[in-house]
Design an enzyme around this catalytic site. Structure first.
Site: not given
Length: 329
Positions: A12, A203, A207
């Protein structure tokens, strides 16, 4: 365009710094504590590629009720926090506004917008708050951009920087194109995905092992893959996740080879800890269900055995419980 970043942590803060510096939108930021104090005083700073990108939002607050309506709300909170702020996110949106969800794991809106079951996922949205309030407003976002907050208001970025954004329906709509255009105009390389779930899964295959094993061992990706036993665990986690994805309709086994991926040499230069390890190091609760719990649930649903996930998941849930109990004392 009015944009709100809800949660100015690592990703962010990166997005916020770029948007604030580019001045392509009226920007507000919701943050708290020392991070909010630093943003109010100095704005956001992004250190990337030997450069400092600085920008000050038009508004920064810990009280979203003081902000108006927005065309885009970028919710960069962790997956387990999102259900508790669903009502607040809804209130921040203009009538035609959209909520962008950049998440590392599987996402709460997975069943929306395609044929088949149209229902919430209990592990990711227990009370259906996100589903009931935001499913028609949601856009998916896969972020390929390693970042960490090195001090309040300052984010360090190392490596690539790419944002893949898509509708749950996989259509190229005006609203998704508008967000992609804003990102590109602000120095955030973005593209529209024709299949956002496939991109999420691509992705996720990195992870699914690096975040849980990093959290449990406090080791970086390179350290995990340098240990024979941990590397085998990582390989098994990825293989099981690939099998579950294939059963769901996204067979990525032809393009993702766990052995080859995990045998690549670690990159030289500064090492960025996986996001879940970053959370462990500062005592934050973990995104357990978005990374392993939901994969196990999908595996059960499709009859796919996931014995490694079955073993690692209770350990990760136990670690999360200990962190939550310590933070509540």
């Amino acid at each position: 365009m009015k944009v709100c970043i809800f949660g100015a942590g690592a990703i962010g803060g990166h997005i916020g710094a770029r948007l604030a510096a580019a001045k392509q939108a009226e920007l507000s930021v919701v943050a708290r504590g020392p991070q909010l104090d630093a943003i109010r005083k100095n704005g956001l700073t992004l250190i990337s590629g030997g450069q400092e990108i600085r920008g000050k939002p038009d508004a920064a607050t810990d009280d979203p009720a003081t902000l108006g309506k927005h065309d885009v709300v970028i919710a960069t909170l962790k997956a387990h926090v999102l259900p508790g702020v669903a009502s607040t996110l809804e209130q921040l949106l203009a009538p035609q506004g959209v909520a962008l969800f950049p998440l590392n794991g599987l996402t709460w809106w997975w069943r929306y917008g395609r044929q088949g079951k149209q229902e919430a996922l209990p592990l990711l949205d227990p009370q259906r708050e996100l589903w009931n309030r935001l499913r028609e407003r949601a856009l998916g976002c896969v972020v390929y951009s390693p970042n960490e907050v090195i001090r309040p208001g300052v984010v360090r970025h190392i490596g690539g920087d790419r944002y893949v954004i898509g509708e749950p329906t996989d259509q190229t709509t005006q609203r998704v194109q508008a967000v992609v255009d804003l990102f590109n105009a602000s120095g955030l390389p973005a593209e529209v995905s024709p299949d956002i779930r496939a991109e999420i899964l691509r992705k996720f295959m990195s992870n699914v092992w690096s975040n849980p094993l990093g959290a449990l061992t406090r080791l970086t990706q390179g350290q995990v893959t340098s240990d024979a036993g941990l590397k085998q665990l990582a390989t098994s986690l990825m293989r099981e996740a690939l099998a579950v994805a294939a059963a769901m309709g996204w067979d990525l086994r032809g393009e993702i080879d766990p052995e080859k991926l995990l045998s690549r040499p670690a990159a030289s230069g500064p090492v960025m800890p996986p996001s879940m390890l970053q959370d462990v190091l500062v005592g934050r609760a973990l995104e357990v269900e978005a990374h392993l719990g939901q994969v196990q649930a999908f595996g059960r649903e499709h009859g796919i055995a996931v014995p490694t996930i079955d073993a690692v998941l209770p350990l990760l849930r136990g670690l999360d419980q200990s962190i939550r109990e310590a933070s509540s004392r």
